[in-house]
Motif scaffolding. Structure first.
Motif, PDB file in Angstrom:
ATOM      1  N   SER A   1     -74.617  -4.230  25.348  1.00  0.00           N
ATOM      2  CA  SER A   1     -73.311  -4.834  25.603  1.00  0.00           C
ATOM      3  C   SER A   1     -73.445  -6.353  25.584  1.00  0.00           C
ATOM      4  N   VAL A   2     -72.442  -7.021  25.028  1.00  0.00           N
ATOM      5  CA  VAL A   2     -72.396  -8.481  25.015  1.00  0.00           C
ATOM      6  C   VAL A   2     -71.258  -8.922  25.932  1.00  0.00           C
ATOM      7  N   LEU A   3     -71.591  -9.664  26.971  1.00  0.00           N
ATOM      8  CA  LEU A   3     -70.614 -10.059  27.982  1.00  0.00           C
ATOM      9  C   LEU A   3     -70.363 -11.568  27.941  1.00  0.00           C
ATOM     10  N   THR A   4     -69.148 -11.938  28.295  1.00  0.00           N
ATOM     11  CA  THR A   4     -68.775 -13.338  28.476  1.00  0.00           C
ATOM     12  C   THR A   4     -68.588 -13.593  29.965  1.00  0.00           C
ATOM     13  N   VAL A   5     -69.278 -14.604  30.469  1.00  0.00           N
ATOM     14  CA  VAL A   5     -69.242 -14.917  31.903  1.00  0.00           C
ATOM     15  C   VAL A   5     -68.642 -16.309  32.079  1.00  0.00           C
TER      16      VAL A   5
ATOM     17  N   VAL B   1     -78.990  -1.520  28.916  1.00  0.00           N
ATOM     18  CA  VAL B   1     -78.833  -0.811  30.182  1.00  0.00           C
ATOM     19  C   VAL B   1     -80.088  -1.003  31.031  1.00  0.00           C
ATOM     20  N   GLY B   2     -79.871  -1.439  32.266  1.00  0.00           N
ATOM     21  CA  GLY B   2     -80.976  -1.678  33.184  1.00  0.00           C
ATOM     22  C   GLY B   2     -81.430  -3.117  33.239  1.00  0.00           C
ATOM     23  N   GLU B   3     -81.026  -3.936  32.275  1.00  0.00           N
ATOM     24  CA  GLU B   3     -81.441  -5.335  32.265  1.00  0.00           C
ATOM     25  C   GLU B   3     -80.614  -6.163  33.251  1.00  0.00           C
ATOM     26  N   VAL B   4     -81.197  -7.291  33.697  1.00  0.00           N
ATOM     27  CA  VAL B   4     -80.568  -8.177  34.670  1.00  0.00           C
ATOM     28  C   VAL B   4     -80.411  -9.560  34.049  1.00  0.00           C
ATOM     29  N   LEU B   5     -79.237 -10.162  34.234  1.00  0.00           N
ATOM     30  CA  LEU B   5     -78.938 -11.497  33.716  1.00  0.00           C
ATOM     31  C   LEU B   5     -78.721 -12.447  34.884  1.00  0.00           C
ATOM     32  N   SER B   6     -79.558 -13.475  35.013  1.00  0.00           N
ATOM     33  CA  SER B   6     -79.370 -14.501  36.033  1.00  0.00           C
ATOM     34  C   SER B   6     -78.235 -15.428  35.604  1.00  0.00           C
ATOM     35  N   LEU B   7     -77.362 -15.792  36.536  1.00  0.00           N
ATOM     36  CA  LEU B   7     -76.193 -16.597  36.220  1.00  0.00           C
ATOM     37  C   LEU B   7     -76.502 -18.078  36.374  1.00  0.00           C
TER      38      LEU B   7
ATOM     39  N   GLY C   1     -79.457 -17.445  42.592  1.00  0.00           N
ATOM     40  CA  GLY C   1     -79.503 -16.230  43.391  1.00  0.00           C
ATOM     41  C   GLY C   1     -78.572 -15.136  42.921  1.00  0.00           C
ATOM     42  N   TYR C   2     -77.607 -15.472  42.053  1.00  0.00           N
ATOM     43  CA  TYR C   2     -76.647 -14.481  41.558  1.00  0.00           C
ATOM     44  C   TYR C   2     -77.100 -13.940  40.203  1.00  0.00           C
ATOM     45  N   ALA C   3     -76.826 -12.657  39.970  1.00  0.00           N
ATOM     46  CA  ALA C   3     -77.228 -12.030  38.710  1.00  0.00           C
ATOM     47  C   ALA C   3     -76.306 -10.852  38.422  1.00  0.00           C
ATOM     48  N   LEU C   4     -76.297 -10.437  37.157  1.00  0.00           N
ATOM     49  CA  LEU C   4     -75.555  -9.252  36.720  1.00  0.00           C
ATOM     50  C   LEU C   4     -76.530  -8.213  36.200  1.00  0.00           C
ATOM     51  N   ARG C   5     -76.288  -6.960  36.557  1.00  0.00           N
ATOM     52  CA  ARG C   5     -77.116  -5.861  36.048  1.00  0.00           C
ATOM     53  C   ARG C   5     -76.215  -4.854  35.351  1.00  0.00           C
ATOM     54  N   LEU C   6     -76.600  -4.485  34.126  1.00  0.00           N
ATOM     55  CA  LEU C   6     -75.840  -3.495  33.363  1.00  0.00           C
ATOM     56  C   LEU C   6     -76.337  -2.101  33.725  1.00  0.00           C
ATOM     57  N   GLU C   7     -75.468  -1.325  34.333  1.00  0.00           N
ATOM     58  CA  GLU C   7     -75.834   0.020  34.783  1.00  0.00           C
ATOM     59  C   GLU C   7     -75.621   1.069  33.694  1.00  0.00           C
ATOM     60  N   ALA C   8     -74.556   0.902  32.922  1.00  0.00           N
ATOM     61  CA  ALA C   8     -74.241   1.867  31.863  1.00  0.00           C
ATOM     62  C   ALA C   8     -73.335   1.187  30.849  1.00  0.00           C
ATOM     63  N   PHE C   9     -73.358   1.704  29.622  1.00  0.00           N
ATOM     64  CA  PHE C   9     -72.497   1.147  28.584  1.00  0.00           C
ATOM     65  C   PHE C   9     -72.030   2.263  27.666  1.00  0.00           C
TER      66      PHE C   9
ATOM     67  N   MET D   1     -64.740  -1.277  25.070  1.00  0.00           N
ATOM     68  CA  MET D   1     -66.151  -1.347  25.480  1.00  0.00           C
ATOM     69  C   MET D   1     -66.186  -1.202  26.994  1.00  0.00           C
ATOM     70  N   ARG D   2     -66.830  -0.156  27.477  1.00  0.00           N
ATOM     71  CA  ARG D   2     -66.891   0.113  28.923  1.00  0.00           C
ATOM     72  C   ARG D   2     -68.298  -0.185  29.423  1.00  0.00           C
ATOM     73  N   SER D   3     -68.417  -1.286  30.151  1.00  0.00           N
ATOM     74  CA  SER D   3     -69.699  -1.705  30.710  1.00  0.00           C
ATOM     75  C   SER D   3     -69.645  -1.585  32.228  1.00  0.00           C
ATOM     76  N   THR D   4     -70.509  -0.750  32.785  1.00  0.00           N
ATOM     77  CA  THR D   4     -70.616  -0.659  34.235  1.00  0.00           C
ATOM     78  C   THR D   4     -71.572  -1.744  34.704  1.00  0.00           C
ATOM     79  N   VAL D   5     -71.033  -2.719  35.431  1.00  0.00           N
ATOM     80  CA  VAL D   5     -71.775  -3.923  35.795  1.00  0.00           C
ATOM     81  C   VAL D   5     -71.838  -4.055  37.313  1.00  0.00           C
ATOM     82  N   THR D   6     -73.007  -4.455  37.810  1.00  0.00           N
ATOM     83  CA  THR D   6     -73.187  -4.733  39.233  1.00  0.00           C
ATOM     84  C   THR D   6     -73.509  -6.206  39.413  1.00  0.00           C
ATOM     85  N   LEU D   7     -72.756  -6.867  40.301  1.00  0.00           N
ATOM     86  CA  LEU D   7     -73.025  -8.259  40.649  1.00  0.00           C
ATOM     87  C   LEU D   7     -73.983  -8.281  41.838  1.00  0.00           C
ATOM     88  N   LEU D   8     -75.081  -9.019  41.683  1.00  0.00           N
ATOM     89  CA  LEU D   8     -76.121  -9.076  42.706  1.00  0.00           C
ATOM     90  C   LEU D   8     -76.234 -10.483  43.280  1.00  0.00           C
TER      91      LEU D   8
END
Length: 354
Positions: A310-314, A136-142, A147-155, A168-175
């Motif tokens: 959380s482990v996400l597939t992009v 939670v709180g970490e950012v993943l560069s795509l 310039g695009y990234a994902l941030r996990l807000e809550a899990f 699995m409920r992951s609140t994700v923000t696309l930046l």
């Protein structure tokens, strides 16, 4: 033979049904025969369903040409089949007034070309990324999307009554360049989608981020990096770092040996008025460092403090929109073809099928 005649014959050849049958049959035979090798060589073909085809060829296919040549050959035949089908569609457009009743069939032709083009585009320009672990709180560069990234807000994992994980409920923000574009709760069968990007849940786990202690005279306290314990006399004991599995150097400093819990160690900083600050490592399988004992600190480790991740597939498929248009064209073509068939049969243009 003059140039116009050569051009006409070449065009007829590209629109030929015989050419279509040859290309389709060749691609089918190559795929059927070559796929037998997949069962006996999982070390080469096992990762195909986890990677886009272009990345797989770069990683595995080019290293094993003797086992993968049939895929390249089938791709060439399919590409030429797409050209053949496109030429047939263009030829139909040139003679639309005389052949408009074949609209359904040629819409299916167009849909096939679009789906095939979308597949090749996605295989060469898309990506599939698995195992993206986020706290939670970490950012993943795509990758592939500067310039695009994902941030996990809550899990929040969801468990059944018997303790089995069911969702699995992951609140994700696309930046984009740090600016939020879309925020969504990603769960099973509810991915985050944005244009050609799809984010789905993969799995989850936990990592030790600290330890819980029994503090003499202060009850139970959880110590994680950044936390602290106020001491009598205005002092404070701060947590600087924590290693779930630590090795000890000759100078008693710690080195991390991984995230699996083994020999935990916690780095502490002791600050007291009138005394020099002390900073050092406390190896939990050993006794408290002497400076802490001398200061009257009494800690007894009880259990680790875990943090969920959380482990996400992009996945990104730039041809997805074209494939959708192609599928709609094929579906519309089937409806037109069926309507045309039954209309002609009702008028007696076609014999009954018994």
């Amino acid at each position: 033979m003059n140039f116009p005649t050569l051009l006409t014959k070449s065009w007829k050849f590209l629109c030929s049904l015989k050419l279509a049958v040859f290309l389709a049959s060749s691609a089918t035979l190559l795929i059927m025969g070559g796929s037998l090798a997949m069962h006996y060589h999982p070390q080469v073909f096992g990762a195909m369903d986890r990677m886009v085809l272009g990345d797989w060829f770069a990683a595995m296919g080019n290293r094993n040409p003797g086992l993968t040549w049939w895929l390249s050959a089938a791709g060439v035949f399919l590409a030429f089949l797409g050209v053949n089908t496109l030429c047939c569609f263009i030829d139909w457009l040139r003679n639309l007034r005389a052949r408009w009743r074949k609209t359904g069939e040629y819409l299916i032709h167009l849909g096939f070309v679009l789906v095939l083009a979308a597949y090749f585009w996605g295989s060469l320009s898309g990506f599939r990324s698995e195992g993206n672990r986020l706290l939670v709180g970490e950012v993943l560069s795509l990758q592939g999307m500067p310039g695009y990234a994902l941030r996990l807000e809550a899990f929040e994992p969801v468990f059944s009554e018997n303790g089995r994980p069911v969702d699995m409920r992951s609140t994700v923000t696309l930046l984009k360049e740090g600016v939020p574009l879309k925020r969504q709760v990603v769960k099973t069968n509810t991915p985050l989608t944005y244009r050609d990007l799809v984010v789905v849940p993969g799995s989850f786990g936990q990592v030790a981020e600290g330890f819980q202690f029994f503090l003499s005279g202060g009850g139970t306290v959880s110590l994680t990096p950044g936390t602290g314990i106020p001491l009598d006399g205005g002092g404070i004991l701060r947590v600087v770092n924590f290693f779930p599995n630590a090795g000890k150097r000759s100078d008693r400093t710690a080195v991390s040996r991984g995230e699996n819990l083994g020999d935990p160690a916690i780095e502490l900083e002791l600050i007291r008025p009138g005394f020099d600050p002390w900073r050092g490592w406390y190896y939990l399988r050993e006794g408290l460092p002497f400076p802490l004992v001398q200061a009257g600190v009494r800690l007894w480790p009880t259990e680790p403090v875990y943090r969920l991740y959380s482990v996400l597939t992009v996945n990104r498929d730039p041809g997805a929109g074209i494939a959708l248009i192609g599928a709609l064209a094929m579906f519309t073509g089937v409806l037109f073809a069926m309507a045309s068939f039954y209309y002609k049969r009702a008028r007696g243009d076609r014999p009954d099928i018994r």
